[in-house]
Design a protein around this motif. Structure first.
Motif, short mmCIF file in Angstrom:
data_model
loop_
_atom_site.label_atom_id
_atom_site.label_comp_id
_atom_site.label_asym_id
_atom_site.label_seq_id
_atom_site.Cartn_x
_atom_site.Cartn_y
_atom_site.Cartn_z
N THR A 71 0.33 -1.37 0.05
CA THR A 71 0.00 -0.02 0.34
C THR A 71 0.60 1.67 0.19
O THR A 71 2.36 1.33 0.08
N ALA A 90 -4.92 4.93 -2.32
CA ALA A 90 -5.07 3.88 -3.37
C ALA A 90 -3.71 3.91 -4.24
O ALA A 90 -3.18 4.98 -4.66
N HIS A 143 -3.49 1.49 -8.25
CA HIS A 143 -3.58 0.32 -8.59
C HIS A 143 -2.28 0.25 -9.92
O HIS A 143 -1.60 0.69 -10.44
N SER A 160 -10.77 -8.15 1.99
CA SER A 160 -9.55 -7.10 2.83
C SER A 160 -9.10 -8.14 4.13
O SER A 160 -9.82 -8.59 4.44
N ALA A 164 -5.68 -3.47 4.37
CA ALA A 164 -5.98 -2.57 3.13
C ALA A 164 -6.76 -3.64 2.73
O ALA A 164 -7.14 -4.81 2.92
N VAL A 201 -6.14 -3.33 -7.29
CA VAL A 201 -5.82 -1.73 -6.63
C VAL A 201 -5.77 -2.19 -5.28
O VAL A 201 -6.36 -3.50 -4.89
N ALA A 223 -4.75 -0.76 -1.53
CA ALA A 223 -5.94 0.38 -0.88
C ALA A 223 -5.47 0.71 0.99
O ALA A 223 -5.98 -0.42 1.28
N ASP A 224 -4.71 1.52 1.16
CA ASP A 224 -5.06 1.31 2.49
C ASP A 224 -6.61 1.48 3.34
O ASP A 224 -7.42 1.70 2.38
N TRP A 271 -12.08 -1.63 2.39
CA TRP A 271 -13.07 -0.17 1.73
C TRP A 271 -14.23 -1.19 1.61
O TRP A 271 -14.29 -2.28 1.58
N TYR A 300 -13.47 4.45 -6.70
CA TYR A 300 -12.43 5.03 -7.33
C TYR A 300 -12.18 3.97 -8.45
O TYR A 300 -11.79 4.14 -10.13
#
Length: 314
Positions: A54, A157, A159, A226, A236, A294, A296-297, A300, A308
């Motif tokens: 991330t 985030a 990608h 996640s 994440a 993608v 992402a921190d 989500w 996104y």
């Protein structure tokens, strides 16, 4: 070693250790390494992406875990290819289970890069590969492109987009299969494959309209998993999405893709090329696929993912 950087504050930095790997970094954090140096023959040598991290530096891939030494971050694989295994490790044989059959294990050999560059918030790798049977014979030619993009607006985030074109070099069809096409229920892995870190066991699986392990074998435009890190605080989310032209629904009369996904006993995702049925590639024909991953921190939700994906053009 070569280094490329894009101009300005929105830059990514690309470092090429020739003959080994390409690293891509942003803001002092290594986002990924693309490793193309060959490794152990029994693991079906092929390029892989590991580590993947991330923007805050949390690693979201695993490498050579003790249960499957041939699992390495994100790879393009072919578990059953006309009797050969370009996945690595033991081969599934109906009625006998997984057997050590090294004479079936092939490779995807790096032939060269046509492009290695970084510009502004984008890093690009364009690679030529040869898919080989165990005896070294060339079965397929591949053109692969890996693009790493960090958006100007900071959504927490980034990608990567992986495109592949695989052309059959043989005088007979290439038959892409999976353990499921060979008789093992719900083991349809082949094609793009991600192995998550050990801490992501039990992670949350989400699609646009479903949640949980029951999405195994179903179809959806995207799938996300996640997890919560060990060692550092936080979660994440890793999202896998089909490009618009991919045959993820089969509505175009082509071969439909189904999701292979697990969060136990380990985290793994693959938009399978051959979940329930074989994919047959005629001599001279080319299989084309494109995916977005993608990283992402945070944990989500569907709205975060949809926003996104909608904001990042293909």
């Amino acid at each position: 070693m070569g280094t490329h950087e894009g101009p300005g504050g929105h830059r990514v930095k690309l470092t090429h250790l020739h003959g080994e790997r390409v690293d891509v970094a942003h803001g002092g954090v290594r986002l990924l390494s693309y490793v193309y140096a060959p490794e152990a023959a029994f693991e079906a040598p092929k390029p892989y992406l590991h580590p993947l991290a991330t923007l805050s530096g949390g690693v979201v891939t695993d490498y050579r875990p003790n249960d499957h030494r041939w699992h390495k971050g994100i790879q393009l694989t072919a578990s059953h290819l006309s009797g050969q295994n370009l996945w690595g490790g033991n081969s599934y044989v109906h009625g006998e289970g997984y057997l050590e059959l090294p004479e079936r294990v092939g490779s995807m050999t790096h032939e060269g890069f046509d492009e290695v560059r970084a510009q502004d918030g984008l890093a690009v790798l364009a690679e030529r590969l040869t898919w080989r049977a165990h005896d070294g014979s060339a079965w397929a030619d591949e053109r692969r492109r890996v693009e790493t993009a960090v958006p100007r607006r900071d959504p927490g985030a980034w990608h990567l987009t992986l495109s592949t074109s695989v052309t059959n070099l043989r005088e007979e069809p290439l038959r892409f299969g999976s353990p499921t096409t060979e008789g093992r229920e719900l083991a349809g892995y082949t094609g793009l494959f991600w192995r998550g870190p050990r801490a992501f066991r039990g992670g949350r699986i989400l699609t646009a309209d479903a949640e949980g392990p029951e999405v195994m074998g179903t179809q959806s435009q995207w799938l996300a998993l996640s997890g919560e890190f060990d060692g550092v605080d936080g979660h994440a989310t890793v999202v896998f999405a089909h490009a618009p032209e991919n045959d993820h629904t089969g509505e175009r009369g082509t071969h439909p893709a189904h999701w292979f996904v697990r969060n136990e006993p380990f985290a793994a995702v693959a938009p399978s090329w051959a979940f329930y049925d074989e994919l047959v590639l005629a001599p001279g024909d080319t299989l084309i696929r494109r995916y977005r991953v993608v990283v992402a921190d945070g944990r989500w939700e569907r709205g975060d993912i949809a926003t996104y994906l909608a904001e990042q053009p293909w």
